[in-house]
Design an enzyme around this catalytic site. Structure first.
Site, PDB file in Angstrom:
ATOM      1  N   PRO B  66       0.845  -1.202   0.000  1.00 45.65           N
ATOM      2  CA  PRO B  66       0.000   0.000   0.000  1.00 45.65           C
ATOM      3  C   PRO B  66       0.879   1.250   0.000  1.00 45.65           C
ATOM      4  O   PRO B  66       1.924   1.270   0.659  1.00 45.65           O
ATOM      5  CB  PRO B  66      -0.804  -0.134   1.302  1.00 45.65           C
ATOM      6  CG  PRO B  66      -0.044  -1.090   2.151  1.00 45.65           C
ATOM      7  CD  PRO B  66       0.709  -1.987   1.224  1.00 45.65           C
ATOM      8  N   HIS B  67       0.468   2.266  -0.739  1.00 40.38           N
ATOM      9  CA  HIS B  67       1.308   3.458  -0.825  1.00 40.38           C
ATOM     10  C   HIS B  67       0.472   4.677  -1.189  1.00 40.38           C
ATOM     11  O   HIS B  67      -0.648   4.550  -1.695  1.00 40.38           O
ATOM     12  CB  HIS B  67       2.422   3.257  -1.870  1.00 40.38           C
ATOM     13  CG  HIS B  67       1.898   2.963  -3.233  1.00 40.38           C
ATOM     14  ND1 HIS B  67       1.671   1.682  -3.674  1.00 40.38           N
ATOM     15  CD2 HIS B  67       1.515   3.775  -4.247  1.00 40.38           C
ATOM     16  CE1 HIS B  67       1.194   1.713  -4.900  1.00 40.38           C
ATOM     17  NE2 HIS B  67       1.080   2.989  -5.276  1.00 40.38           N
ATOM     18  N   ALA B  68       1.053   5.833  -0.939  1.00 40.59           N
ATOM     19  CA  ALA B  68       0.382   7.099  -1.291  1.00 40.59           C
ATOM     20  C   ALA B  68       1.382   8.235  -1.157  1.00 40.59           C
ATOM     21  O   ALA B  68       2.471   8.065  -0.608  1.00 40.59           O
ATOM     22  CB  ALA B  68      -0.803   7.341  -0.358  1.00 40.59           C
TER      23      ALA B  68
END
Lengths: 164, 154
Positions: B66-68
């Site tokens: 997961p990333h942002a």
């Protein structure tokens, strides 16, 4: 080699946003100014890497495009910085931003610009043989058909540059 | 870019308690609050969940990344979590995810973020690497495994 007896008429500087690229830029400006050479700085948006991350589904299409825009903006910022520091030394630098596979684009620019020398910063730390296949600095070094200068020794270069 | 420069034992949780995707992401974000000087954990959580709605970052072989991007961090922040039981992360292969790498990058610099993701993608393809992480009893063992993978010893 470009025309004329002067061995360093055109110099290409490869930058990638790292600190070592700034050191390379300082050295390139110093050399180009001394030899009255043309100097062009190149940054390449690593589209290949973005495509790979899209392929393995880490990125969605919109996100990939977003990162591509980001990297392009980063590149423009880095190139503008080089123009600015050169300007402070009374020297003009041309810039070019390309997109694609980094080492292939740099190699293409070397050929099209017809440069006599490519200058780049210290190679990234290659921690393994596996890594060396992906390190762009290494790949550029292997690919281009012109002399390449790797710039090391940031403290010494910065001192000399500031004295210029 | 050296991956281990961005992690320390405080960013790693071996026994994730969350049973659902959103719970796991929340646990990982909490890890960053202290260790990465995060100014607004809710903003990060929203950014990651919003990204997941576009498409799951659950890959094959029990790994999720997961990333942002967020203004709530001023450098690349990474949290690693391991779930022994596994969590339904809507992975590509439909299987449970066990290894989680949460990556949050500042909005004004994407280069290191992209490189870090690419690096972990390469590492997780190595069966022995994933196996070492799953067997880790201490956070330091996770760091050691990543270091070994970086120098090509795994």
């Amino acid at each position: 080699m470009s025309n004329g007896a002067h061995p360093l008429r055109k110099i290409l500087l490869y930058i990638d946003g790292s600190e070592s690229a700034i050191t390379a830029a300082q050295f390139a400006i110093a050399i180009a100014k001394s030899y009255e050479s043309e100097l062009r700085a190149i940054y390449v948006v690593n589209e290949d890497l973005l495509d790979e991350l899209l392929k393995v589904k880490i990125f969605v299409q919109m996100e990939k495009m977003d990162y591509e825009r980001d990297l392009e903006e980063d590149g423009k910022r880095y190139l503008n910085y080089i123009v600015k520091i050169a300007d402070r030394k009374g020297f003009k630098v041309e810039t070019i931003l390309r997109k694609g596979v980094v080492h292939e684009e740099v190699s293409r620019e070397v050929d099209e610009y017809g440069c006599d020398l490519l200058i780049q910063g210290e190679l990234g730390e290659v921690l393994s043989l596996r890594d060396s296949f992906y390190e762009e600095g290494e790949r550029i070094l292997r690919k281009v058909k012109c002399p390449v200068m790797i710039v090391r020794g940031s403290d010494k270069i910065e001192k000399k540059y500031n004295e210029m | 870019m050296k991956f281990t420069e961005h992690i320390d034992p405080g960013n790693i949780k071996l026994g994730l308690e969350g049973q659902r995707k959103d719970e796991v992401i929340e646990e990982l974000v909490e890890l960053l609050v202290e260790s990465c000087n995060v100014s607004d954990a809710d903003t990060i959580l929203d950014a990651v969940l919003s990204r997941e709605r576009e498409g799951s970052t659950g890959l094959e072989k029990g790994v999720a990344i997961p990333h942002a991007k967020s203004d709530a961090v001023n450098k690349l922040c990474i949290a690693i979590g391991i779930s022994k039981d596994g969590v339904d992360f809507e992975a590509l292969d439909g299987k449970s995810s066990h290894l989680f790498f949460l990556m949050i990058a500042p909005t004004n610099e994407s280069g290191p973020h992209v490189q870090a993701i690419a690096k972990i993608v390469k590492m997780i393809k190595i069966d022995r690497f994933r196996s070492k992480l799953l067997k880790a009893n201490q956070p330091q063992e996770v760091i050691d495994a990543i270091e070994s993978a970086e120098i090509g010893e795994i």
